[in-house]
Structures are given as C-alpha cells and as structure tokens.
Write an enzyme that holds these catalytic residues in place. Structure first.
Site, PDB file in Angstrom:
ATOM      1  N   HIS A 231       0.032  11.251  33.429  1.00  0.00           N
ATOM      2  CA  HIS A 231       1.097  10.506  34.116  1.00  0.00           C
ATOM      3  C   HIS A 231       1.580   9.369  33.208  1.00  0.00           C
ATOM      4  O   HIS A 231       0.783   8.772  32.481  1.00  0.00           O
ATOM      5  CB  HIS A 231       0.564   9.953  35.444  1.00  0.00           C
ATOM      6  CG  HIS A 231       1.654   9.407  36.314  1.00  0.00           C
ATOM      7  ND1 HIS A 231       2.208   8.170  36.097  1.00  0.00           N
ATOM      8  CD2 HIS A 231       2.312   9.934  37.377  1.00  0.00           C
ATOM      9  CE1 HIS A 231       3.159   7.956  37.002  1.00  0.00           C
ATOM     10  NE2 HIS A 231       3.240   9.021  37.787  1.00  0.00           N
TER      11      HIS A 231
ATOM     12  N   SER B 116      11.400   9.102  41.947  1.00  0.00           N
ATOM     13  CA  SER B 116      12.220   8.655  43.079  1.00  0.00           C
ATOM     14  C   SER B 116      12.690   9.796  43.991  1.00  0.00           C
ATOM     15  O   SER B 116      13.818   9.777  44.479  1.00  0.00           O
ATOM     16  CB  SER B 116      13.417   7.823  42.581  1.00  0.00           C
ATOM     17  OG  SER B 116      12.946   6.659  41.935  1.00  0.00           O
TER      18      SER B 116
ATOM     19  N   GLU C 198       2.254   6.401  33.757  1.00  0.00           N
ATOM     20  CA  GLU C 198       1.558   5.119  33.940  1.00  0.00           C
ATOM     21  C   GLU C 198       0.226   5.108  33.202  1.00  0.00           C
ATOM     22  O   GLU C 198      -0.216   4.071  32.709  1.00  0.00           O
ATOM     23  CB  GLU C 198       1.374   4.841  35.446  1.00  0.00           C
ATOM     24  CG  GLU C 198       2.684   4.412  36.092  1.00  0.00           C
ATOM     25  CD  GLU C 198       2.842   4.814  37.542  1.00  0.00           C
ATOM     26  OE1 GLU C 198       1.841   5.154  38.204  1.00  0.00           O
ATOM     27  OE2 GLU C 198       3.992   4.796  38.035  1.00  0.00           O
TER      28      GLU C 198
ATOM     29  N   ASN D 119       1.561  11.560  45.235  1.00  0.00           N
ATOM     30  CA  ASN D 119       0.718  10.726  44.373  1.00  0.00           C
ATOM     31  C   ASN D 119       0.725   9.300  44.918  1.00  0.00           C
ATOM     32  O   ASN D 119       1.708   8.588  44.772  1.00  0.00           O
ATOM     33  CB  ASN D 119       1.301  10.779  42.941  1.00  0.00           C
ATOM     34  CG  ASN D 119       0.611   9.815  41.990  1.00  0.00           C
ATOM     35  OD1 ASN D 119      -0.464   9.285  42.297  1.00  0.00           O
ATOM     36  ND2 ASN D 119       1.221   9.572  40.842  1.00  0.00           N
TER      37      ASN D 119
ATOM     38  N   GLU E  57       8.784  14.189  34.629  1.00  0.00           N
ATOM     39  CA  GLU E  57       8.955  12.898  35.285  1.00  0.00           C
ATOM     40  C   GLU E  57       9.606  11.920  34.314  1.00  0.00           C
ATOM     41  O   GLU E  57       8.901  11.248  33.552  1.00  0.00           O
ATOM     42  CB  GLU E  57       7.599  12.340  35.718  1.00  0.00           C
ATOM     43  CG  GLU E  57       6.892  13.158  36.765  1.00  0.00           C
ATOM     44  CD  GLU E  57       6.070  12.281  37.688  1.00  0.00           C
ATOM     45  OE1 GLU E  57       6.289  12.340  38.888  1.00  0.00           O
ATOM     46  OE2 GLU E  57       5.232  11.506  37.193  1.00  0.00           O
TER      47      GLU E  57
ATOM     48  N   LYS F 270      -0.991   6.834  43.934  1.00  0.00           N
ATOM     49  CA  LYS F 270      -1.302   5.831  42.900  1.00  0.00           C
ATOM     50  C   LYS F 270      -2.390   4.881  43.446  1.00  0.00           C
ATOM     51  O   LYS F 270      -3.187   5.305  44.273  1.00  0.00           O
ATOM     52  CB  LYS F 270      -0.031   5.093  42.481  1.00  0.00           C
ATOM     53  CG  LYS F 270       1.106   6.070  42.161  1.00  0.00           C
ATOM     54  CD  LYS F 270       2.279   5.456  41.498  1.00  0.00           C
ATOM     55  CE  LYS F 270       3.322   6.548  41.229  1.00  0.00           C
ATOM     56  NZ  LYS F 270       4.446   6.097  40.451  1.00  0.00           N
TER      57      LYS F 270
ATOM     58  N   GLY G 130       9.634   5.193  40.347  1.00  0.00           N
ATOM     59  CA  GLY G 130       9.520   3.951  41.103  1.00  0.00           C
ATOM     60  C   GLY G 130      10.743   3.056  41.001  1.00  0.00           C
ATOM     61  O   GLY G 130      10.702   1.886  41.380  1.00  0.00           O
TER      62      GLY G 130
END
Ligand code: PGA
Length: 275
Positions: A112, A229, A114, A15, A184, A17, A190
C-alpha cells in the site's frame, strides 16, 4: 463489457487502516452479515487493524454456525493490511503470514502506498512479502500507483510498470498466479479526488495487456481492483469499465451502510455480467 470480465469474480475490499475499534468490528460485521445473502456473486473482504482480526473472524464463524445455510456467508472474508516476509523469529512487532493463516485470514494487502511512504517499503521488500504470503496460502492484494507529481510528468505507466515488474521478477510463478492487483493512484487516496473511470481504465487496460504478454491465461483471470476515494456514488461507474474487477475502499469502508451501498453498486453491474 468484454467477455473475459465474466471469468473474474467481482470483489469489494474495505481497508480500515489504523482506524476502528472492537465495538465497530461488532456493529459493522453484524450489519454486513445480515445482508450477506446478496453477496453470492461477489466477494467481500473487510480488513480491520491486525488487533481485531481474530474477533472479526470469530464473529463470521459464529454466524455461520448459527445459520442453517452457511453457504450464504462463503463470500465474506477477513483480510489483513500487512504481513512480514518471515514466518517466525525475533522480529519484534511484526506479524507473519503463517500467523494470519493460523487464524483464518485469506487476503492480505501488500505494498500500500502508505506503507511505501511512511514505512519505507521498497518493491523488493514487497516482493518478498508477496512470496511469503503465497507460501502460507494467502492471496496478496498488491497495490501499485503513481504520485501526483509522477502523473504530471507523464510517468504514470513507467512507475506502475517498474513496481509490477520488480515484484513479478522476484516471486515464483505460483505466487504470481495468486496475486490480485490494486491500482491506487496516490493522489486519489483519502483526498476525495477520484480518478475518472476512463483514467482508471487506461491503467487497468495497460496492466492487463502487460500480463497478457507474460501469460494470456493469467491475464484473463487476474483481478485488478481500483482504489482511491471510492464511494457509493462513484463505484458503479468505475466498476462498469471492462478491466476493473472490483474496488479497494478506505474511508468509505468504515461506515457499514456506505460500504454496503458500494457492494450494492458493484452487485448491480455484476448481474449484468450474468454469472
Ligand atoms: P480511500 O483509501 O478510499 O480513503 O481513498 C483507499 C486506500 O487507501 O486503499
């Protein structure tokens, strides 16, 4: 290793992003295509920003045409990072599942953290997106995960369960069968802090058990990825867990060699599964 893991094809999803460029699409995929002979027993999906999807798909297609044995490339796919729940209309700025299907996209990441955090996506909205993606022949990769605060309060399983139940209750059985799940944990995305293989496996096993109550066949076949990560040096230990069927990789998917090393790590365990 449980025997049922053999039924599920391992998958590595990158991904990007809102990162990358047209030049990176070219150089990255050229590298990947060179190594794609190795991907015969795993699926590899790259999800660049929407703007670059066509370029990425064309690159893969043209390498298929110029290769005498196109079967080598059948497990390398391009995926999208998002899609709307309407197929067309006056929805400025949105991209529909039918458009993604039109250009040859096969997977789409939905829900996701985010998108939940910065764009206010709710479980209900995500459910509608999953249904619309399924309707257009795409496989939704539905992301689930708790925040650090929720984990500290011991709410991990409640949060995951609510996220999953809401989506499952609002989509058709057929759409449900097309899903992949990605656990996740928000605190691992991240941050460089990965969930330990045991922590991840605990949630994956919980999800698998929940699915089994609903439909044992589905539970055996549905792939559950871990994301947060993931790097080349931890991918193997994570994937070694019986209920972890692949990885969803953010930061480390932007460097071709690192991403290939992750694929390599998953491949090593896959051979042990003896497909
Ligand atoms: P990360 O991102 O690998 O950079 O932690 C994972 C993701 O957001 O899917």
């Amino acid at each position: 290793m449980t025997s049922s893991k053999k039924l599920r094809i391992p998958i590595v999803v990158g991904n990007w992003k809102m990162q990358g460029s047209s030049a990176l699409v070219n150089s990255f995929l050229t590298e990947l295509i060179k190594s794609s002979d190795s991907f015969k027993v795993i699926e590899v999906v790259v999800c660049p920003p929407a703007l670059y999807l066509t370029q990425a798909i064309k690159l893969i297609q043209s390498s298929q045409l110029s290769n005498s044995n196109p079967i080598h490339f059948s497990n390398l796919w391009i995926g999208a990072q998002n899609a709307y729940f309407k197929q067309e209309g006056a929805y400025t700025g949105e991209i529909s599942p039918s458009m993604l299907n039109d250009i040859g996209v096969k997977y789409v990441i939905l829900g996701h953290s985010e998108r939940r955090q910065y764009f206010g996506e709710t479980d209900s909205l995500i459910a509608r997106k999953c249904q619309a993606a399924y309707d257009m022949g795409l496989n939704p990769i539905l992301c689930l995960g708790e925040t650090a605060e929720e984990r500290e309060k011991g709410l991990t399983f409640d949060v995951i369960e609510l996220q999953l139940d809401t989506v499952l209750s609002e989509i058709s059985k057929e759409a449900r069968d097309s899903l992949l799940l990605a656990y996740e944990p928000v605190w691992a995305i991240g941050t460089g802090v990965t969930a330990s293989p045991k922590e991840a496996e605990e949630v994956h096993a919980f999800l698998r058990k929940k699915l089994a109550k609903l439909d044992p066949k589905l539970s055996d076949k549905l792939r559950i990825l871990y994301g947060g990560s993931v790097k080349a040096n931890n991918a193997k230990d994570i994937f070694d867990e019986p209920n972890i069927d692949g990885v969803l990789v953010g930061g480390a998917s932007l460097v071709a060699q690192e991403f290939l090393n992750i694929c390599e790590a998953i491949l090593k365990v896959s051979w042990k599964l003896s497909y």
